[in-house]
Each structure stands twice: as structure tokens, then as C-alpha cells.
Design a protein around this motif. Structure first.
Motif, PDB file in Angstrom:
ATOM      1  N   HIS A 136      16.045  49.310 -17.459  1.00 36.33           N
ATOM      2  CA  HIS A 136      16.239  50.241 -18.512  1.00 36.33           C
ATOM      3  C   HIS A 136      14.691  51.332 -18.312  1.00 36.33           C
ATOM      4  O   HIS A 136      14.913  52.543 -18.320  1.00 36.33           O
ATOM      5  N   ALA A 137      13.765  50.735 -18.064  1.00 34.16           N
ATOM      6  CA  ALA A 137      12.336  51.399 -17.603  1.00 34.16           C
ATOM      7  C   ALA A 137      12.766  52.072 -16.354  1.00 34.16           C
ATOM      8  O   ALA A 137      12.027  53.470 -16.438  1.00 34.16           O
ATOM      9  N   LYS A 138      13.170  51.595 -15.469  1.00 36.75           N
ATOM     10  CA  LYS A 138      13.444  52.407 -14.225  1.00 36.75           C
ATOM     11  C   LYS A 138      14.506  53.679 -14.572  1.00 36.75           C
ATOM     12  O   LYS A 138      14.250  54.914 -14.112  1.00 36.75           O
ATOM     13  N   LEU A 139      15.528  53.437 -15.369  1.00 31.02           N
ATOM     14  CA  LEU A 139      16.400  54.772 -15.675  1.00 31.02           C
ATOM     15  C   LEU A 139      15.424  55.692 -16.683  1.00 31.02           C
ATOM     16  O   LEU A 139      15.350  56.688 -16.158  1.00 31.02           O
ATOM     17  N   HIS A 140      14.555  55.151 -17.375  1.00 31.12           N
ATOM     18  CA  HIS A 140      13.743  56.215 -18.328  1.00 31.12           C
ATOM     19  C   HIS A 140      12.504  56.868 -17.331  1.00 31.12           C
ATOM     20  O   HIS A 140      12.522  58.129 -17.538  1.00 31.12           O
ATOM     21  N   ARG A 141      12.145  56.300 -16.392  1.00 24.80           N
ATOM     22  CA  ARG A 141      11.181  56.904 -15.596  1.00 24.80           C
ATOM     23  C   ARG A 141      11.778  57.842 -14.722  1.00 24.80           C
ATOM     24  O   ARG A 141      11.291  59.027 -14.414  1.00 24.80           O
ATOM     25  N   ILE A 181      24.381  43.973 -12.371  1.00 19.67           N
ATOM     26  CA  ILE A 181      23.107  44.751 -12.206  1.00 19.67           C
ATOM     27  C   ILE A 181      22.171  43.914 -12.839  1.00 19.67           C
ATOM     28  O   ILE A 181      22.032  43.741 -14.178  1.00 19.67           O
ATOM     29  N   ALA A 182      21.458  43.097 -12.178  1.00 23.44           N
ATOM     30  CA  ALA A 182      20.652  41.984 -12.674  1.00 23.44           C
ATOM     31  C   ALA A 182      18.929  42.447 -12.497  1.00 23.44           C
ATOM     32  O   ALA A 182      18.426  41.690 -12.841  1.00 23.44           O
ATOM     33  N   SER A 183      18.799  43.475 -11.679  1.00 18.32           N
ATOM     34  CA  SER A 183      17.194  43.750 -11.586  1.00 18.32           C
ATOM     35  C   SER A 183      17.427  45.336 -11.254  1.00 18.32           C
ATOM     36  O   SER A 183      18.301  45.924 -10.859  1.00 18.32           O
ATOM     37  N   PRO A 184      16.041  45.985 -11.339  1.00 17.34           N
ATOM     38  CA  PRO A 184      16.018  47.169 -11.284  1.00 17.34           C
ATOM     39  C   PRO A 184      16.434  47.688  -9.822  1.00 17.34           C
ATOM     40  O   PRO A 184      16.599  48.939  -9.503  1.00 17.34           O
ATOM     41  N   GLN A 185      16.057  46.836  -8.775  1.00 17.86           N
ATOM     42  CA  GLN A 185      16.641  47.252  -7.205  1.00 17.86           C
ATOM     43  C   GLN A 185      18.025  47.528  -7.470  1.00 17.86           C
ATOM     44  O   GLN A 185      18.571  48.032  -6.229  1.00 17.86           O
ATOM     45  N   ASP A 186      18.808  46.500  -8.040  1.00 15.91           N
ATOM     46  CA  ASP A 186      20.299  46.662  -8.307  1.00 15.91           C
ATOM     47  C   ASP A 186      20.785  48.171  -8.719  1.00 15.91           C
ATOM     48  O   ASP A 186      22.056  48.519  -8.653  1.00 15.91           O
ATOM     49  N   TRP A 187      20.132  48.624  -9.606  1.00 18.27           N
ATOM     50  CA  TRP A 187      20.374  49.891 -10.451  1.00 18.27           C
ATOM     51  C   TRP A 187      20.126  51.055  -9.676  1.00 18.27           C
ATOM     52  O   TRP A 187      18.868  51.250  -9.410  1.00 18.27           O
ATOM     53  N   GLU A 188      21.276  51.821  -9.468  1.00 17.60           N
ATOM     54  CA  GLU A 188      21.263  52.974  -8.636  1.00 17.60           C
ATOM     55  C   GLU A 188      21.859  54.075  -9.268  1.00 17.60           C
ATOM     56  O   GLU A 188      23.060  53.970  -9.648  1.00 17.60           O
ATOM     57  N   ALA A 239      25.341  62.339 -28.205  1.00 16.97           N
ATOM     58  CA  ALA A 239      26.109  62.060 -27.203  1.00 16.97           C
ATOM     59  C   ALA A 239      25.807  60.543 -26.920  1.00 16.97           C
ATOM     60  O   ALA A 239      24.613  60.059 -26.587  1.00 16.97           O
ATOM     61  N   ILE A 240      26.947  59.639 -26.855  1.00 16.71           N
ATOM     62  CA  ILE A 240      26.771  58.159 -26.618  1.00 16.71           C
ATOM     63  C   ILE A 240      27.315  58.141 -24.990  1.00 16.71           C
ATOM     64  O   ILE A 240      28.694  58.107 -24.956  1.00 16.71           O
ATOM     65  N   LEU A 241      26.717  57.620 -24.175  1.00 16.86           N
ATOM     66  CA  LEU A 241      27.334  57.310 -22.891  1.00 16.86           C
ATOM     67  C   LEU A 241      27.534  55.883 -22.519  1.00 16.86           C
ATOM     68  O   LEU A 241      26.615  54.964 -22.974  1.00 16.86           O
ATOM     69  N   ASP A 242      28.309  55.452 -21.721  1.00 15.37           N
ATOM     70  CA  ASP A 242      28.305  54.253 -21.139  1.00 15.37           C
ATOM     71  C   ASP A 242      27.326  54.195 -20.072  1.00 15.37           C
ATOM     72  O   ASP A 242      26.957  55.255 -19.504  1.00 15.37           O
ATOM     73  N   ARG A 243      26.759  53.006 -19.425  1.00 14.71           N
ATOM     74  CA  ARG A 243      25.847  53.067 -18.521  1.00 14.71           C
ATOM     75  C   ARG A 243      26.406  52.813 -17.121  1.00 14.71           C
ATOM     76  O   ARG A 243      26.421  53.719 -16.501  1.00 14.71           O
ATOM     77  N   ASP A 244      27.051  51.594 -17.051  1.00 14.47           N
ATOM     78  CA  ASP A 244      27.633  51.186 -15.544  1.00 14.47           C
ATOM     79  C   ASP A 244      28.813  51.997 -15.313  1.00 14.47           C
ATOM     80  O   ASP A 244      29.836  52.012 -16.076  1.00 14.47           O
ATOM     81  N   GLY A 245      28.726  52.560 -13.990  1.00  9.63           N
ATOM     82  CA  GLY A 245      30.054  53.574 -13.617  1.00  9.63           C
ATOM     83  C   GLY A 245      29.729  55.026 -14.404  1.00  9.63           C
ATOM     84  O   GLY A 245      30.602  55.808 -13.794  1.00  9.63           O
ATOM     85  N   THR A 246      28.958  55.123 -14.987  1.00 10.47           N
ATOM     86  CA  THR A 246      28.767  56.570 -15.720  1.00 10.47           C
ATOM     87  C   THR A 246      27.512  57.152 -15.455  1.00 10.47           C
ATOM     88  O   THR A 246      27.293  58.555 -14.661  1.00 10.47           O
ATOM     89  N   LEU A 247      26.414  56.225 -15.607  1.00 15.82           N
ATOM     90  CA  LEU A 247      25.061  56.770 -15.130  1.00 15.82           C
ATOM     91  C   LEU A 247      24.719  56.112 -13.879  1.00 15.82           C
ATOM     92  O   LEU A 247      24.008  56.923 -13.004  1.00 15.82           O
ATOM     93  N   ASN A 248      25.201  54.911 -13.485  1.00 10.56           N
ATOM     94  CA  ASN A 248      24.695  54.256 -12.189  1.00 10.56           C
ATOM     95  C   ASN A 248      26.103  53.725 -11.612  1.00 10.56           C
ATOM     96  O   ASN A 248      27.105  53.484 -12.156  1.00 10.56           O
ATOM     97  N   ALA A 249      25.898  53.451 -10.293  1.00 11.24           N
ATOM     98  CA  ALA A 249      26.843  52.893  -9.208  1.00 11.24           C
ATOM     99  C   ALA A 249      27.271  51.294  -9.869  1.00 11.24           C
ATOM    100  O   ALA A 249      26.329  50.823 -10.469  1.00 11.24           O
ATOM    101  N   LEU A 250      28.332  50.888  -9.872  1.00 12.49           N
ATOM    102  CA  LEU A 250      28.680  49.637 -10.322  1.00 12.49           C
ATOM    103  C   LEU A 250      28.131  48.728  -9.363  1.00 12.49           C
ATOM    104  O   LEU A 250      27.883  47.428 -10.116  1.00 12.49           O
ATOM    105  N   GLY A 251      27.918  48.482  -8.323  1.00 12.05           N
ATOM    106  CA  GLY A 251      27.794  47.654  -7.302  1.00 12.05           C
ATOM    107  C   GLY A 251      28.672  46.458  -7.102  1.00 12.05           C
ATOM    108  O   GLY A 251      29.824  46.524  -7.542  1.00 12.05           O
TER     109      GLY A 251
END
Length: 190
Positions: free
Chosen positions: A69-74, A20-27, A4-16
Motif C-alpha cells: 500500500h505504500a507503493k500505491l500511495h507513492r 499479491i504478496a509483495s510490492p514487486q507483485d503489485w502493478e 468513493a469505495i474502490l476494490d483493489r485487485d482487478g480495479t486498481l491493479n492487475a490480478l497477477g
């Protein structure tokens, strides 16, 4: 191999509000990471393919992207899930490259790395460019009504311009529910 190939922004996380420039921005989107973990438990290898023009524009650096991406993996690991790899295009809009979606370069790289026939690849995203990039592979195309497609209704037809055979789902979790209840979706019709 089920891939499975997933897009990241808007599929896994909110767009903001911006990049998304820092781990704090990634939700993560509600239920998205749990859906990835369920894909893994069903035997799917999950890869992310993402445009990251903020790198090319100098809005953040590779170290920041790695930290995101480390935050995503954790977070995924805490749910029993994993992303096998993240492929990204670092180029800004307007740069000549073959990897910025909707160009097919990232999708082709992933297909070559994993040695999987296109019809065996599940491609999921909330934006048109992600699915256009995979259309020539003959992949199973799935749009989720989150992120850039949050205004769409999964139970109505898609607007013109979406690749033929694209299936719509309310969320990544709904797609995984469909897979779990029916087995893998059939390959797109020619």
C-alpha cells in the motif's frame, strides 16, 4: 462529502498469477491511478476496501501488505492523487467473519467512519463480491470490466446475479469520464 469505495485487485491493479504478496507483485492497471487522481481533483474522497485472505493463510504478513500500500500511495502521490484509507479483511476463506466481502462489514465500517449516507457513496469494483457487499447500503454501484470482469462488455447487460442498478464501465477511467461529463451519477432507484 463525496466518497468513493474502490476494490483493489482487478480495479486498481492487475490480478497477477497468485496472491499479491509483495510490492514487486503489485502493478497498477493502465490509467487506474490517473483515474483516482482525477476523482480526487473532482472533490472525491477515495477509500479502498479489499479482501486479503493471504494474511489469514500466512502467505504474507502485515508488513508486506503495508509495503504494497505504500507503493500505491507513492505512485498516486506522484500523479497528484491519494487514497484516504485502506480497509481490509485479513481472514482466509471459510473463517467466520463479518468483514470478508461479500459480507457487508468493511462497507459498513467505512460508512460509519465517514458518516456518509449510502446513496452518496460511489462503490466501484471488478468483482461481484465487492458490489454485493455494498448493495445493502443503497450505494451507487459501478462495475468496471477489468480484473475478474475483463471478459464482460460494458455496453451489454450484466449477467444474472449482479445487484440491481449496477452500472457497467469499460474501466475506472471510463467511469471517471462519465462522472466528469455528467456530474455524479444519480442514486440507484429503489
Amino acid at each position: 462529502m463525496k466518497l468513493a469505495i474502490l476494490d483493489r485487485d482487478g480495479t486498481l491493479n492487475a490480478l497477477g498469477d497468485g496472491f499479491i504478496a509483495s510490492p514487486q507483485d503489485w502493478e497498477p492497471l493502465p490509467g487506474a491511478l490517473e483515474a483516482v487522481a482525477r476523482l480526487n481533483q473532482a472533490g472525491w474522497h477515495v477509500v479502498v476496501a479489499t479482501n486479503q485472505p493471504g494474511l489469514g493463510r500466512g502467505l504474507f504478513d502485515t508488513q508486506a501488505l503495508v509495503a504494497i500500500h505504500a507503493k500505491l500511495h507513492r505512485l498516486l502521490a506522484s500523479l497528484g492523487g491519494r487514497i484516504d484509507a485502506v480497509f481490509y479483511c485479513p481472514h482466509a476463506e471459510g473463517e467466520a467473519c463479518a468483514c470478508r466481502k461479500p459480507a457487508p462489514g468493511l462497507m459498513q465500517q467505512i460508512q460509519e467512519r465517514y458518516g456518509v449516507e449510502g446513496s452518496q457513496i460511489l462503490v466501484v469494483g471488478s468483482c461481484l463480491a465487492h458490489l454485493q457487499a455494498a448493495a445493502d447500503l443503497g450505494a451507487q454501484l459501478h462495475m468496471v470490466c477489468t480484473g475478474r470482469s475483463a471478459h464482460l462488455d460494458a455496453h451489454q447487460g450484466l449477467p444474472p446475479g449482479w445487484p440491481p442498478g449496477t452500472r457497467a464501465h469499460a474501466s475506472l477511467g471510463d467511469l471517471v469520464d462519465c462522472i466528469a461529463s455528467q456530474g455524479p451519477p444519480p442514486p440507484n432507484a429503489p
